[in-house]
Write a protein that holds these residues in place. Structure first.
Motif, PDB file in Angstrom:
ATOM      1  N   PRO A   1      12.826 -17.865 -21.710  1.00  0.00           N
ATOM      2  CA  PRO A   1      14.228 -17.974 -21.291  1.00  0.00           C
ATOM      3  C   PRO A   1      15.128 -17.087 -22.134  1.00  0.00           C
ATOM      4  O   PRO A   1      14.955 -16.985 -23.348  1.00  0.00           O
ATOM      5  CB  PRO A   1      14.541 -19.465 -21.488  1.00  0.00           C
ATOM      6  CG  PRO A   1      13.513 -19.969 -22.439  1.00  0.00           C
ATOM      7  CD  PRO A   1      12.292 -19.146 -22.224  1.00  0.00           C
ATOM      8  N   ILE A   2      16.085 -16.462 -21.486  1.00  0.00           N
ATOM      9  CA  ILE A   2      16.994 -15.559 -22.189  1.00  0.00           C
ATOM     10  C   ILE A   2      17.802 -16.306 -23.243  1.00  0.00           C
ATOM     11  O   ILE A   2      18.228 -15.722 -24.248  1.00  0.00           O
ATOM     12  CB  ILE A   2      17.934 -14.866 -21.171  1.00  0.00           C
ATOM     13  CG1 ILE A   2      18.658 -13.685 -21.803  1.00  0.00           C
ATOM     14  CG2 ILE A   2      18.900 -15.860 -20.561  1.00  0.00           C
ATOM     15  CD1 ILE A   2      17.749 -12.528 -22.162  1.00  0.00           C
ATOM     16  N   SER A   3      17.979 -17.607 -23.061  1.00  0.00           N
ATOM     17  CA  SER A   3      18.743 -18.408 -24.021  1.00  0.00           C
ATOM     18  C   SER A   3      18.071 -18.446 -25.381  1.00  0.00           C
ATOM     19  O   SER A   3      18.725 -18.596 -26.409  1.00  0.00           O
ATOM     20  CB  SER A   3      18.941 -19.833 -23.496  1.00  0.00           C
ATOM     21  OG  SER A   3      17.692 -20.442 -23.216  1.00  0.00           O
ATOM     22  N   LEU A   4      16.739 -18.304 -25.408  1.00  0.00           N
ATOM     23  CA  LEU A   4      16.024 -18.310 -26.681  1.00  0.00           C
ATOM     24  C   LEU A   4      16.364 -17.074 -27.499  1.00  0.00           C
ATOM     25  O   LEU A   4      16.459 -17.137 -28.727  1.00  0.00           O
ATOM     26  CB  LEU A   4      14.508 -18.371 -26.437  1.00  0.00           C
ATOM     27  CG  LEU A   4      13.621 -18.376 -27.694  1.00  0.00           C
ATOM     28  CD1 LEU A   4      13.851 -19.651 -28.505  1.00  0.00           C
ATOM     29  CD2 LEU A   4      12.147 -18.243 -27.314  1.00  0.00           C
ATOM     30  N   LYS A   5      16.575 -15.954 -26.828  1.00  0.00           N
ATOM     31  CA  LYS A   5      16.872 -14.701 -27.509  1.00  0.00           C
ATOM     32  C   LYS A   5      18.296 -14.671 -28.042  1.00  0.00           C
ATOM     33  O   LYS A   5      18.563 -14.194 -29.142  1.00  0.00           O
ATOM     34  CB  LYS A   5      16.653 -13.522 -26.568  1.00  0.00           C
ATOM     35  CG  LYS A   5      16.726 -12.154 -27.241  1.00  0.00           C
ATOM     36  CD  LYS A   5      16.374 -11.055 -26.262  1.00  0.00           C
ATOM     37  CE  LYS A   5      16.345  -9.688 -26.925  1.00  0.00           C
ATOM     38  NZ  LYS A   5      15.240  -9.551 -27.881  1.00  0.00           N
ATOM     39  N   TYR A   6      19.228 -15.203 -27.249  1.00  0.00           N
ATOM     40  CA  TYR A   6      20.631 -15.082 -27.615  1.00  0.00           C
ATOM     41  C   TYR A   6      21.287 -16.400 -28.005  1.00  0.00           C
ATOM     42  O   TYR A   6      22.356 -16.399 -28.605  1.00  0.00           O
ATOM     43  CB  TYR A   6      21.422 -14.460 -26.461  1.00  0.00           C
ATOM     44  CG  TYR A   6      20.974 -13.052 -26.155  1.00  0.00           C
ATOM     45  CD1 TYR A   6      21.227 -12.017 -27.044  1.00  0.00           C
ATOM     46  CD2 TYR A   6      20.261 -12.757 -24.988  1.00  0.00           C
ATOM     47  CE1 TYR A   6      20.805 -10.720 -26.777  1.00  0.00           C
ATOM     48  CE2 TYR A   6      19.839 -11.478 -24.706  1.00  0.00           C
ATOM     49  CZ  TYR A   6      20.129 -10.449 -25.606  1.00  0.00           C
ATOM     50  OH  TYR A   6      19.700  -9.175 -25.325  1.00  0.00           O
ATOM     51  N   GLY A   7      20.634 -17.525 -27.673  1.00  0.00           N
ATOM     52  CA  GLY A   7      21.249 -18.806 -27.966  1.00  0.00           C
ATOM     53  C   GLY A   7      20.458 -19.655 -28.926  1.00  0.00           C
ATOM     54  O   GLY A   7      20.886 -20.743 -29.303  1.00  0.00           O
ATOM     55  N   GLY A   8      19.252 -19.169 -29.312  1.00  0.00           N
ATOM     56  CA  GLY A   8      18.418 -19.937 -30.221  1.00  0.00           C
ATOM     57  C   GLY A   8      18.954 -19.909 -31.631  1.00  0.00           C
ATOM     58  O   GLY A   8      19.655 -18.984 -32.063  1.00  0.00           O
TER      59      GLY A   8
ATOM     60  N   THR B   1       7.303 -19.566 -17.827  1.00  0.00           N
ATOM     61  CA  THR B   1       7.823 -20.140 -19.076  1.00  0.00           C
ATOM     62  C   THR B   1       9.252 -19.706 -19.360  1.00  0.00           C
ATOM     63  O   THR B   1       9.835 -20.140 -20.349  1.00  0.00           O
ATOM     64  CB  THR B   1       6.919 -19.764 -20.260  1.00  0.00           C
ATOM     65  OG1 THR B   1       6.391 -18.441 -20.074  1.00  0.00           O
ATOM     66  CG2 THR B   1       5.758 -20.715 -20.386  1.00  0.00           C
ATOM     67  N   ASP B   2       9.824 -18.879 -18.504  1.00  0.00           N
ATOM     68  CA  ASP B   2      11.250 -18.556 -18.638  1.00  0.00           C
ATOM     69  C   ASP B   2      12.121 -19.674 -18.083  1.00  0.00           C
ATOM     70  O   ASP B   2      13.339 -19.665 -18.287  1.00  0.00           O
ATOM     71  CB  ASP B   2      11.564 -17.246 -17.921  1.00  0.00           C
ATOM     72  CG  ASP B   2      11.174 -17.277 -16.446  1.00  0.00           C
ATOM     73  OD1 ASP B   2      10.157 -17.910 -16.108  1.00  0.00           O
ATOM     74  OD2 ASP B   2      11.884 -16.673 -15.624  1.00  0.00           O
TER      75      ASP B   2
END
Length: 290
Positions: free
Chosen positions: A275-282, A244-245
């Motif tokens: 995905p790392i984008s959810l942590k920093y880009g969400g 799911t990443d």
């Protein structure tokens, strides 16, 4: 060499380009692989212990203080070694006899390019039933009845699924219990992965009968954990979801933010990659532990 890469060049080579072409980013190194390199010291922490503490498990003392339910997210860039760490965690927990892990690579089960909570929950339920079947665990009738009834009342009568359900039943009519349910759910979810029509039908069924589905799934989990305890295999289940990443930020926002309540309705311990984008880009934050 990082522990998440594998390569099998045909012959030793000093050519960087030849070695690069032999790298396989999709095949995580397993804990018993001679090429595995433990990078805990370089990272400054033992990731396994950190993950186990998330779910209330003190591995050093074999003590479990797990809550009734917890759903947590493991973030990291693609290729940073999450799958390798999850394989290590799975192996460690299987030996512990305290938390019983079931690992699910979602990429093999659903269409991760178009993922919704109904797909996720059906894949999780299927993984639990498949593991029970693999371990020859026989649940009491009440542990299966609600899930079996949910299939009969909602899935098998739904337009767009009735024909497929009848076909599957005719093939598996001589089997019952966990083996039958495992094959039924595996066959149906396999069809849903590859058919947009079946996928839409199943999602509608899950949405329209969500309360009944959640009740059936939670009853299944309770019964499974009781049987694991009786066998000395573990006190609680831990569902480990990999893959799911690699979903899009839009799907991640919908799954882990907008539809969080649907996920946490399942009374279980669940670890998802994200995905790392959810942590920093969400644009919003998930209610799930991170």
């Amino acid at each position: 060499m990082p522990n998440y890469l594998t390569f099998q060049p045909k012959m030793p080579s000093n050519n960087p380009l030849e070695v690069l072409q032999s790298l396989n980013w999709e095949d995580p190194v397993k804990p018993d692989d001679p090429r595995f390199v433990n990078t805990d010291a370089a990272r400054g922490e033992n990731i396994q212990q950190r993950l186990m503490r998330k779910f209330g498990y003190d591995h050093a003392n074999r003590k479990l203080f797990a809550p009734g339910a917890k759903h947590a997210l493991l973030f990291g860039p693609i290729g940073c070694g999450k799958s390798t760490e999850l394989l290590r965690l799975h192996a460690t927990l299987r030996e512990s006899g305290v938390l019983y892990p079931i690992r699910l690579n979602l990429r093999n089960e659903v269409d991760i390019n178009n993922l919704q909570y109904a797909d996720m929950l059906m894949a999780l339920a299927t993984a639990v039933v498949q593991e029970l079947n693999l371990q020859n665990i026989v649940l009491p009738g009440a542990g299966l009845d609600q899930l079996r009834n949910w299939f009969k009342e909602h899935v098998e009568t739904a337009e767009g699924i009735k024909e497929l359900s009848a076909e599957v039943h005719s093939e598996l009519s001589l089997e019952g219990g966990i083996p039958f349910l495992a094959k039924l759910m595996t066959r149906l979810t396999g069809k849903f992965k590859n058919s947009s029509t079946y996928k839409s039908s199943l999602r509608e069924v899950v949405r329209n009968s969500f309360t009944q589905f959640v009740l059936a799934f939670n009853t299944l989990i309770d019964a499974a954990e009781t049987c694991l305890q009786d066998r000395g295999m573990g006190q609680r289940l831990l569902l480990i979801v990999d893959g799911t990443d690699k979903i899009t930020l839009e799907d991640a926002q919908r799954l882990f933010v907008s539809d969080t309540e649907q996920l946490i309705a399942i009374q279980a311990l669940v670890l998802y990659t994200a995905p790392i984008s959810l942590k920093y880009g969400g644009t919003t934050h998930s209610k799930l532990d991170t």
